[in-house]
Design a protein around this motif. Structure first.
Motif, PDB file in Angstrom:
ATOM      1  N   VAL A   5      37.224  64.512  15.946  1.00  0.00           N
ATOM      2  CA  VAL A   5      37.539  65.617  16.850  1.00  0.00           C
ATOM      3  C   VAL A   5      37.563  66.911  16.033  1.00  0.00           C
ATOM      4  O   VAL A   5      38.152  66.959  14.958  1.00  0.00           O
ATOM      5  CB  VAL A   5      38.890  65.381  17.558  1.00  0.00           C
ATOM      6  CG1 VAL A   5      39.226  66.555  18.474  1.00  0.00           C
ATOM      7  CG2 VAL A   5      38.855  64.075  18.349  1.00  0.00           C
ATOM      8  N   SER A  39      33.740  64.974  19.211  1.00  0.00           N
ATOM      9  CA  SER A  39      34.320  65.715  20.337  1.00  0.00           C
ATOM     10  C   SER A  39      34.750  67.072  19.824  1.00  0.00           C
ATOM     11  O   SER A  39      35.384  67.160  18.765  1.00  0.00           O
ATOM     12  CB  SER A  39      35.537  64.988  20.906  1.00  0.00           C
ATOM     13  OG  SER A  39      35.155  63.715  21.352  1.00  0.00           O
ATOM     14  N   SER A 127      42.928  69.862  21.056  1.00  0.00           N
ATOM     15  CA  SER A 127      42.187  68.987  20.139  1.00  0.00           C
ATOM     16  C   SER A 127      43.089  67.872  19.599  1.00  0.00           C
ATOM     17  O   SER A 127      42.642  66.738  19.440  1.00  0.00           O
ATOM     18  CB  SER A 127      41.548  69.788  18.992  1.00  0.00           C
ATOM     19  OG  SER A 127      42.544  70.368  18.189  1.00  0.00           O
TER      20      SER A 127
END
Ligand code: UTP
Length: 229
Positions: A5, A39, A127
């Motif tokens: 991420v 991501s 996040s």
């Protein structure tokens, strides 16, 4: 496949209105997404600051200004999606509104890009929530400075960059930077700090404008920046 991420500050995404950086970033991310699921949460940067300032001057509440900020983070997400598509990446078309939706999209896309979600925190917190939801053990925070410093390097010439620090040390530095309403800018969101500590998510804070350093932080090589663990 492991999930990585990345939180990308809006200020670096569209640096001084130049789009060459975002294309180079997309090229690197598209290549890395062949080896790992990625991501990304995009911040609002100077565009968010601009709108939040204008809204505040004409009487908006802090909560409404958060919604303005979220809209801008979503526009930045779309900009990165465009760049990733032009690099041929398997990326989502519309930024999801929740981390749960983002986690679902990561099952069919190599890269998922989203912006903010709800008022009261920043995209750093989003996040961290996404990393927690995906079970990711590493979070990359791509910002406009070379990691965390002992003081604001723009204001204090003696400020030192910190290569490794604990979650508690990060919290102490954040507390020193004081309370704030909508809009930037603390080094890392306190809500995000609570999540990474609770979930023991190793967080790598790196200057995202230095693409080689960002790449090293993503692939797990030694990088210039701050490791929080
Ligand atoms: P950012 O995540 O860009 O905030 O969201 P920031 O950390 O202050 O900015 P950078 O990282 O230095 O560029 C912009 C603003 O949008 C609102 C907040 O007001 C935030 O300051 N926001 C964003 C939310 O309220 N919720 C979210 O989930 C995301």
């Amino acid at each position: 496949m492991k999930h990585t991420v990345i939180s990308i500050g809006g200020s670096i995404l569209l640096h001084e209105e130049k789009t060459d950086y975002i294309l180079k970033l997309a090229k690197m991310l598209a290549a890395l997404s062949k080896e790992k699921k990625i991501s990304i949460v995009t911040g609002g940067g100077w565009v968010a600051r601009y709108y939040i300032k204008a809204g505040r001057s004409i009487g908006a509440s802090e909560e409404y200004l958060d919604l303005v900020g979220i809209d801008v983070t979503r526009v930045n997400a779309r900009l990165l999606i465009i760049a990733l598509m032009s690099e041929g990446a398997n990326v989502n078309i519309d930024p999801p509104h929740t981390v749960e939706e983002a986690a679902g999209l990561s099952e069919k896309h190599g890269i998922v890009v989203m912006g903010g979600t709800v008022p009261g925190h920043t995209t750093d917190a989003v996040s961290a929530m996404l990393a927690s939801s995906l079970g990711a053990k590493v979070l990359i925070n791509a910002t406009a400075v070379d990691g965390v410093y002992t003081a604001d390097p723009k204001k204090d010439r003696d400020a030192q960059q910190i290569p490794v620090m604990s979650y508690d040390e990060l919290r102490t530095i954040i507390e020193k930077s004081g309370p704030k309403g909508a809009g930037p800018n603390v080094v890392f969101d306190p809500v995000a700090t609570d999540i990474i500590e609770r979930e023991k998510i190793e967080t790598r804070i790196v200057n995202g404008l230095r693409l080689e350093e960002l790449k090293k932080a993503i692939t797990g090589e030694q990088f210039l920046g701050t490791l929080v663990r």
